[in-house]
Design an enzyme around this catalytic site. Structure first.
Site: not given
Ligand code: AMP
Ligand code: TRP
Length: 336
Positions: A113, A199, A202
């Protein structure tokens, strides 16, 4: 013995996508009746990168509504907002003072980031995993279900807890329980629709790279139509030379509920022209009930407010009790 305690959260930046759902939230929902669960909306984490104050509260409400729409059940689960429980920020400060700087400088997510942001990196972005450790350790959970990308933050959380206990508590009466990460192998890493080696995220500027849980059917159709594939006929799992193929078949498997073996057989002779409409239809069908429930929940703002108020009360009581122990262990005077 009581039920094991589970805690996790998602940052309230941007919309939830299939990676968040399949890597995290769906697993929370599937396991919830076996555990005592706490799931929160990480709005303090959302301001570690530049944010829009006009959208912050709304994003938090949207995410809370999506938690409920995805099937979190208040019979088993407490839902709350991170910034509503001030103990999170207070424990973060206490942890800041016992966490070596170099533990944070090696965090992969920070490095990624920070590169994206150039010179404007805030102290908060570096500090992000310490806040996450406080989020977790305040509730003394046994298990923390997350996607693969959070593994390093969970290891740091365990290191901070171990260090605190070692330096400030007696071995017989540790202040913090050492939690275990719970990373399910399938869905733990859902990849971008435009690049099977990155991956789904967002923060990817390309909207076409992800399917959001609230995308209408037309948008889902368009995104799948335009997603990256390869010129090979016959679709197979686990071929490292075909990351997009593996990702799309995995999505099809997770969203249809069919077994890997059944899909391997079904798709072995298919071309993309035949497969894409199938994936489109399962995706639309899997998201429809979530979208319908979401619409019903947002029609009734007072319901959501009461869920979050009750969640806060329950969470704050547990968090405060842990914070008190941490303050005492560090030797603070207690106010009269
Ligand atoms: P975040 O959007 O970064 O707050 O992630 C929220 C949750 O979603 C966390 O448990 C991440 O590990 C999971 N997560 C985010 N992106 C992915 C992805 N591309 N594949 C699987 N899990 C994800
Ligand atoms: N950092 C997590 C993510 O981006 C979100 C999060 C914040 C979290 N605090 C947490 C996850 C505590 C689990 C437990 O996914």
């Amino acid at each position: 013995m009581g039920r094991q305690r589970v805690l996790s959260g998602v940052q309230s930046t941007g919309e939830l996508h299939l990676g968040n759902y399949l890597g995290a939230i769906r697993n929370w929902v599937d396991g919830q009746s076996h555990y005592e669960n706490y799931f929160f909306i990480a709005d303090l984490h959302a301001i570690t990168v530049p944010h829009n104050p006009k959208r912050l509260a709304e994003n938090t409400r949207t995410l809370a509504a999506l938690y409920l729409a995805c099937g979190l059940d208040l019979e088993f689960t407490t839902i709350f907002v991170q910034s509503h429980v001030p103990a999170h920020t207070e424990l973060t400060w206490l942890f800041n003072c016992i966490t070596p700087l170099n533990w944070l400088e090696r965090m992969i997510q920070f490095k990624e980031k920070a590169i994206k942001q150039g010179e404007n990196v805030s102290v908060g972005l570096l500090n992000y995993p310490v806040l996450q450790a406080a989020d977790i350790l305040l509730y003394q959970p046994d298990l923390v279900p997350v996607g693969e990308d959070q593994k390093q933050h969970l290891e740091l959380t365990r290191d901070i807890a171990t260090r605190f206990n070692f330096q400030f508590a007696s071995p017989k009466q540790p202040v913090f329980k050492i939690p275990e990460p719970l990373i399910r192998p399938t869905g733990a890493r859902v990849m971008s629709l435009l690049d099977g080696t990155r991956k789904m995220s967002k923060s990817d500027p390309a909207e076409l790279s992800r399917i959001n849980l609230l995308d209408p059917p037309d948008q889902i159709r368009n995104k799948i139509k335009r997603c990256k594939t390869d010129p090979i006929r016959g679709l197979t799992f686990d071929n490292p030379a075909r990351p997009e193929c593996d990702n799309l078949l995995t999505l099809y498997m997770l969203l249809s509920g069919k077994s890997k073996a059944a899909i391997a057989t079904e798709c072995q002779d298919m071309g993309w022209g035949q497969f894409k409409p199938l994936l489109t239809e399962v995706t639309i069908a899997a998201l429809k009930p979530i979208q319908d429930r979401y619409q019903a929940i947002v029609q009734e703002p007072s319901y959501l407010e009461s869920v979050l108020r009750q969640g806060r009360e329950k969470a704050a009581a547990i968090a405060f009790s842990t914070l008190k122990q941490a303050r005492e262990a560090l030797g603070f005077s207690t106010p009269l």
